[in-house]
Design an enzyme around this catalytic site. Structure first.
Site, short mmCIF file in Angstrom:
data_model
loop_
_atom_site.label_atom_id
_atom_site.label_comp_id
_atom_site.label_asym_id
_atom_site.label_seq_id
_atom_site.Cartn_x
_atom_site.Cartn_y
_atom_site.Cartn_z
N HIS A 225 -9.31 -3.87 -0.79
CA HIS A 225 -8.22 -3.10 -0.19
C HIS A 225 -8.66 -1.65 0.02
CE1 HIS A 225 -3.88 -1.93 0.23
NE2 HIS A 225 -4.39 -0.78 -0.15
N GLU A 226 -9.23 -1.05 -1.02
CA GLU A 226 -9.64 0.36 -0.94
C GLU A 226 -10.84 0.54 -0.01
OE1 GLU A 226 -7.75 2.70 -1.93
OE2 GLU A 226 -6.39 1.35 -2.99
N HIS B 65 -9.89 0.96 3.54
CA HIS B 65 -9.46 2.30 3.92
C HIS B 65 -10.62 3.15 4.43
CE1 HIS B 65 -5.27 2.12 2.82
NE2 HIS B 65 -5.56 1.71 1.59
N CYS C 293 0.84 -1.19 0.00
CA CYS C 293 0.00 0.00 0.00
C CYS C 293 0.88 1.24 0.00
CB CYS C 293 -0.88 -0.02 1.25
SG CYS C 293 -2.03 1.36 1.36
#
Length: 117
Positions: free
Chosen positions: A63-64, A67, A21
């Protein structure tokens, strides 16, 4: 996407991946995620939309999405698998113990999914 949600698409098959990342430069971690997910939410016109994602698109979306909840790949990486990028240079994986950290990790290069489920 407004108020997105992600749900795994059955059957829930997973794969491992050396994930990194930009929030944690120079590090990789061995992360397991579902291979396929359904992304749903609203577009800019307030219309409900869904999209099925598979492979790398599914992994990037997860993954995003993490966040949005303040979760980094570090939080999902198998304990003891955070490695500097240098650990992957010059075939250093050959020095790793067999099947560490899990079967297939040693032969899985960054950017590739594990061949072993």
């Amino acid at each position: 996407w407004i108020n997105p949600t992600l749900t795994p698409i059955p059957p829930e098959q997973t794969s491992w991946f050396w994930e990194g990342c930009l929030s944690v430069p120079g590090m990789r971690g061995w992360v397991e995620r579902p291979n396929s997910v359904r992304l749903s939410g609203y577009n800019e016109r307030g219309e409900y939309i869904e999209k099925d994602l598979h492979g790398i698109s599914a992994r990037v979306a997860q993954h995003e999405y993490d966040h949005l909840d303040g979760v980094l790949f570090l939080d999902r990486a198998l304990q003891g698998t955070l490695l500097p990028v240098k650990a992957f240079e010059e075939n250093r994986q050959e020095l790793w113990p067999d099947d560490w950290p899990s079967p297939g990790a040693r032969i899985t290069k960054p950017g590739e999914f594990s061949a072993i489920q």
